[in-house]
Design a protein around this motif. Structure first.
Motif, short mmCIF file in Angstrom:
data_model
loop_
_atom_site.label_atom_id
_atom_site.label_comp_id
_atom_site.label_asym_id
_atom_site.label_seq_id
_atom_site.Cartn_x
_atom_site.Cartn_y
_atom_site.Cartn_z
N LEU A 227 0.84 -1.18 0.00
CA LEU A 227 0.00 0.00 0.00
C LEU A 227 0.89 1.24 0.00
O LEU A 227 1.76 1.38 0.85
CB LEU A 227 -0.87 -0.02 1.26
CG LEU A 227 -2.20 0.72 1.21
CD1 LEU A 227 -3.09 0.18 0.10
CD2 LEU A 227 -2.89 0.58 2.55
N PRO A 228 0.68 2.15 -0.94
CA PRO A 228 1.54 3.33 -1.02
C PRO A 228 1.00 4.48 -0.17
O PRO A 228 -0.16 4.44 0.25
CB PRO A 228 1.45 3.70 -2.49
CG PRO A 228 0.02 3.36 -2.85
CD PRO A 228 -0.34 2.14 -1.99
N THR A 229 1.82 5.48 0.07
CA THR A 229 1.27 6.74 0.55
C THR A 229 0.55 7.41 -0.61
O THR A 229 0.69 7.00 -1.77
CB THR A 229 2.37 7.70 1.04
OG1 THR A 229 3.19 8.06 -0.09
CG2 THR A 229 3.25 7.05 2.11
N ALA A 230 -0.19 8.47 -0.29
CA ALA A 230 -0.89 9.19 -1.35
C ALA A 230 0.10 9.75 -2.36
O ALA A 230 -0.13 9.67 -3.58
CB ALA A 230 -1.72 10.32 -0.73
N ASP A 231 1.20 10.29 -1.87
CA ASP A 231 2.19 10.85 -2.78
C ASP A 231 2.82 9.77 -3.66
O ASP A 231 3.08 9.98 -4.85
CB ASP A 231 3.29 11.58 -1.99
CG ASP A 231 2.80 12.94 -1.47
OD1 ASP A 231 1.65 13.31 -1.75
OD2 ASP A 231 3.60 13.62 -0.80
N ALA A 233 1.39 6.99 -4.58
CA ALA A 233 0.38 6.58 -5.56
C ALA A 233 0.36 7.57 -6.72
O ALA A 233 0.29 7.19 -7.89
CB ALA A 233 -1.00 6.51 -4.90
N GLU A 271 -9.43 11.81 -0.04
CA GLU A 271 -8.25 11.06 -0.47
C GLU A 271 -7.85 11.45 -1.89
O GLU A 271 -6.68 11.61 -2.20
CB GLU A 271 -8.54 9.56 -0.43
CG GLU A 271 -8.78 8.98 0.94
CD GLU A 271 -9.17 7.51 0.85
OE1 GLU A 271 -10.37 7.24 0.70
OE2 GLU A 271 -8.27 6.66 0.92
N VAL A 274 -6.05 14.69 -1.82
CA VAL A 274 -4.67 14.57 -1.32
C VAL A 274 -3.77 14.03 -2.44
O VAL A 274 -2.66 14.52 -2.66
CB VAL A 274 -4.60 13.66 -0.08
CG1 VAL A 274 -3.16 13.36 0.30
CG2 VAL A 274 -5.32 14.32 1.10
N VAL A 275 -4.27 13.03 -3.19
CA VAL A 275 -3.49 12.49 -4.30
C VAL A 275 -3.35 13.54 -5.41
O VAL A 275 -2.26 13.73 -5.98
CB VAL A 275 -4.14 11.20 -4.86
CG1 VAL A 275 -3.40 10.72 -6.10
CG2 VAL A 275 -4.15 10.11 -3.79
N TYR A 276 -4.44 14.26 -5.69
CA TYR A 276 -4.39 15.24 -6.78
C TYR A 276 -3.35 16.33 -6.52
O TYR A 276 -2.69 16.81 -7.45
CB TYR A 276 -5.76 15.89 -7.03
CG TYR A 276 -5.67 16.90 -8.15
CD1 TYR A 276 -5.53 16.48 -9.46
CD2 TYR A 276 -5.61 18.27 -7.87
CE1 TYR A 276 -5.37 17.38 -10.49
CE2 TYR A 276 -5.46 19.18 -8.90
CZ TYR A 276 -5.34 18.74 -10.21
OH TYR A 276 -5.16 19.65 -11.22
#
Lengths: 581, 581
Positions: A227-231, A233, A271, A274-276
């Protein structure tokens, strides 16, 4: 998981009904789906999109000014039938032809292709276009095999905006191809979804792991990672997309791109934001100018936990089309004109005339009784084995083969009885049964079985007494049609592995003068052996079989059901030619 | 569960940053939240909404023409601080005053109320309004205690549309109250959500069961039943809402209603449409005319599986306001005017001046060193006990008390050091520390601790040497302010159960002439006993304590942390009056 439903078999229909009731200002229900409440302006090419249910706002939520003119809506994760698509397209047609658009899945390709052929018969010019944006689903050199995911939206929108400008069908199709060539998506997933009425997820991803490139129906991805962090991903997806630039884009720097960060269902808005944040930073660092980004749920898979990133590399023309206004239930942009007043609650348009049948001879009407008996046997054997078929299908596919076959054979039998009651001959009874099967079952197997019955019926006709040779020729026609439509060959682990030797054996035995029952018996034995042999095969690459590799050791579900059916039909065939009862 | 994040503590800020980056045409980030990119038209009342993060599109997604002028955005499931709200309101103010709107939760009531007071000090007229639509959260005769859920949207929208018409603040407030009085919601839930960084869900619902009336942060419902069909779910919600008609509505027949069927996160669109189909049929059968229904995700709780139904009973005026156009990132309606060109990427507005402090006497500046030592001890004891505080809080609440206290005490110490370095006296050091605590911790405890430090600091001032009597009077001021702001009394199982006897004992001992250290020691012993006694209490009904009944046998987390702090502070108090070091 999907928790709120009534009869699982009615889920897709009830959802469409509720959707239409909630959006009367935008859409009007018709047989097979919805069209714009305001209709298609005369002389405008109609863009009709479609696919299975379970992906909202794809596909019904994208109907309205500036986007689709209609949407054909299938069962859960199953293509709409050719009949549904044809019905929606006929309602949406504004006299300038129809572009049928969908994601590139086997069932959709089949049904939309058939619909286009039938629309031509209706005097409506129709073209088809399959979106292929998911770069994880095939290598660049096989990009035509790729699946369509969230890239559906920008490609649909480009074509629809071109149609809105009044361009002719050929030009709208060219725009679709151009947009698709410059659109790429890449996705990751953390958990699957559970379909209405199912008691376990369609697919799973191990705890704390991420499937890289997993398809939206659980089609296999290209790897599994922690599982990655948002950054992380964000970086994974941006890196994958910047690695495969389309023709004409040498480097990202200085380019403009439409950006879609899409949630599949239970990866939620915060979420995604945060990824965007990181996606925007990474694209900015690469020199990419982001144009009108979309962050939200645009193509879902029920409550699947996953996210995908889509880039459409814009030139001036594509930017103009991407920025054009749109006003649909789920996607609104720019400054659309005022909504029309709520349309009258429209009755579902019923445009299939099953109240009349062509004239038939007494002999053919007598043979039709045997056809009924055979279809009754088919429905019976499928009902008995539906759970087993589902289990076999679930090894490599989505486990709905039993459900689909049951829906199809039941509908086929009902239609056959109706046609017989109206005095139809054997050929027409088979044609009506085939259309009903394809229409109600949906999916790939529905389309293929519809074709089998239609081919056989067309060969038998309503005049002559069906002989063993005529039946064998009809089965050979069906075999050819299935190979042509489905694109599968012997060895690809599909029903073709059974249908071809069955047709060949039947033709050979009938040609040698054996009576139908005996010839069919030989062919059925061949079919059973061929079905069992599919356990040793691997499906051909590129077909929509999630977890294909797991299927080694298990026969193909479609091959197995075909063998069961040939055996069941033999049980009701008379021992002598069909006319001598 | 929430899977995509970086540092969990930064989640809300990063989400807001990504949200703003994706919606530059609509919003501009400011300290504490966002305001409309185009600003508030001069002379228009500004509607500023807000609440915790995790509920998107509430609250930032509702900022734009026809809806909110700004949104203050707190941490995950925690109210924004008064400072954040004040900052957003100052940026949104168009010179005609501000209406602060939020759902009725203890923390929000506190912080928005404080913000309104401070805005008055800034010369900006501000009013507050709490939405109370959730009928399952309190009986009809206690409707003012009810929580706000998806009814936020129609109530915010009515007020904002009235503001858009140019009405004065008092009239906009009247519209809000009228809309709220005619808005009712009822929800059901099937599973909870897992917050960023947490390893277990905030709350759970047993497999195949449904919680009736469960709140969006896991606040207790009114019952538990078997999982319903979609039609049963629709009937349950419609029946509950038709049972409690607002004043002025005698029977449903002939009425018009705005209808919102809201998904909380992982009940997906198709399921909502299946439920809506029945909702529409039932309301139709009851004679209710549905106006502009909304079916989708409008107030969420991450990926919580739940659904709620909201009805706003419309009169002509409310219908006009409900139908009015709106153009926000997540909610668009009618025919909005064209978007403004993307605003310049605005820098976060920094409007708190912490670079200057009032003049102070040498004596008070010397005492400020003791304040620093005390705050250092407070931060230390909270850090040591943060996990324990979280565990205690998780019994009945959302388990974030330790996190919030750690954030608050750290920020308070930093602000105190800064103020001390600038030469502040004891009073100003405490005021700055209190503001920082409230701002950074958020939530109810943040607001109350901010008030405690501010009250004490205001009493001590920057001139006189703090005596035991002055400290005792400051603590009594704080006790009064906490009771007034929080609305809790002794026996409600809150920090008030400790603060009141602590203040009383301190006052009594100081009044008897004991030196500060000795008086404080007596009071601290009282506090410890009072904190332990809260284990025998049940929280007062209507307070935001999920699973309140489970807390019997466990002390209140806020009471416990206060007792710990009084003990820690005693450890650093000089044995003699503060000026004699």
């Amino acid at each position: 998981m999907t928790r709120l439903f009534n009869d699982p078999a009615a889920f897709a229909d009830e959802a469409l009904e509720g959707f239409a009731a909630a959006h009367r200002g935008w859409v009007r229900p018709v047989t097979g789906g919805v069209v714009r409440a305001a209709g298609t302006p005369a002389g405008q090419v109609a863009v009709v999109v479609g696919g299975g249910s379970g992906h909202y706002p794809a596909f019904s939520g994208l109907v309205g000014r500036g986007l689709a003119h209609g949407a054909a809506v299938g069962n859960v994760f199953a293509s709409p039938s050719a009949q549904q698509i044809r019905s929606v397209a006929r309602s949406a047609d504004g006299g300038a032809g129809v572009l049928l658009m969908y994601g590139n899945y086997a069932g959709d390709v089949l049904h939309f292709g058939q619909a286009a052929e039938r629309l031509a018969g209706d005097g409506i010019e129709a073209r088809t276009f399959a979106v292929t944006d998911d770069i994880s689903s095939a290598a660049p050199e096989e990009s035509a095999q790729r699946r369509g995911i969230a890239g559906d939206l920008p490609v649909f929108k480009a074509a629809a905006a071109a149609a809105e400008e009044g361009l002719p069908l050929a030009e709208v199709l060219r725009v679709a191809a151009h947009a698709n060539a410059r659109t790429r998506s890449f996705g990751i997933a953390f958990s699957g979804c559970t379909l209405p009425g199912a008691d376990h997820p369609l697919f799973t991803v191990p705890e704390a792991r991420m499937a890289v490139g997993l398809g939206i129906h659980g089609e296999p991805g290209i790897g599994e990672e922690s599982l990655p962090t948002a950054d992380e991903a964000a970086r994974l997806m941006v890196t994958a997309l910047l690695k495969e630039l389309p023709d004409g884009v040498d480097a990202p720097a200085g380019q403009r791109a439409a950006v879609i960060l899409n949630g599949l269902g239970s990866v939620k808005y915060e979420e995604l934001f945060v990824v965007y944040r990181k996606v925007a930073a990474l694209l900015g660092a690469a020199g990419v100018d982001i144009v009108d980004p979309e962050v939200g749920e645009l193509v879902t898979s029920f409550d699947m936990a996953g996210v995908s990133l889509t880039l459409t590399w814009l030139d001036d023309r594509l930017e103009e089309l991407w920025r054009a206004p749109a006003d649909t239930p789920a996607y609104r942009k720019g400054a659309p004109v005022a909504q029309d007043p709520a349309a009258e609650a429209a009755a579902y348009v019923e445009d299939v005339d099953d109240t009349r049948v062509p004239d038939a001879t007494e002999a053919s009407r007598g043979s039709a009784a045997h056809v009924l008996a055979a279809l009754n046997a088919v429905a019976g054997i499928v009902d008995t084995h539906a759970d087993e078929l589902g289990r076999i299908d679930a090894v490599a596919g989505d486990g709905d083969h039993g459900i689909g076959m049951r829906r199809g054979t039941t509908a086929a039998l009902e239609a056959a009885v109706r046609a017989h009651d109206l005095g139809a001959g054997a050929g027409t009874v088979l044609v009506h049964a085939g259309d009903a099967w394809a229409d109600k079952a949906g999916g790939t197997s529905g389309a293929l079985w519809g074709t089998i019955l239609r081919s056989l019926g067309t060969r038998l006709g309503d005049q002559d007494t069906p002989t063993a040779e005529a039946v064998a020729r009809g089965v050979s026609d069906a075999s050819d049609a299935v190979r042509r439509l489905g694109g599968a060959e012997v060895g690809d682990k599909t029903m073709v592995d059974v249908l071809v030797p069955f047709a060949d054996t039947l033709a050979e035995a009938a040609g040698a003068g054996l009576p139908l029952s005996e010839a069919w018996q030989r062919a059925a034995v061949t079919a059973e052996k061929a079905a069992a042999d599919t356990a040793d095969l691997l499906p051909r690459k590129g077909r929509a079989r999630p977890h294909a590799e797991k299927s080694l050791g298990t026969p193909d579900a479609g091959a197995h059901s075909l063998a069961l059916i040939t055996r069941a039909v033999h049980g009701v065939l008379p021992d002598h030619p069909l006319d001598q009862h």
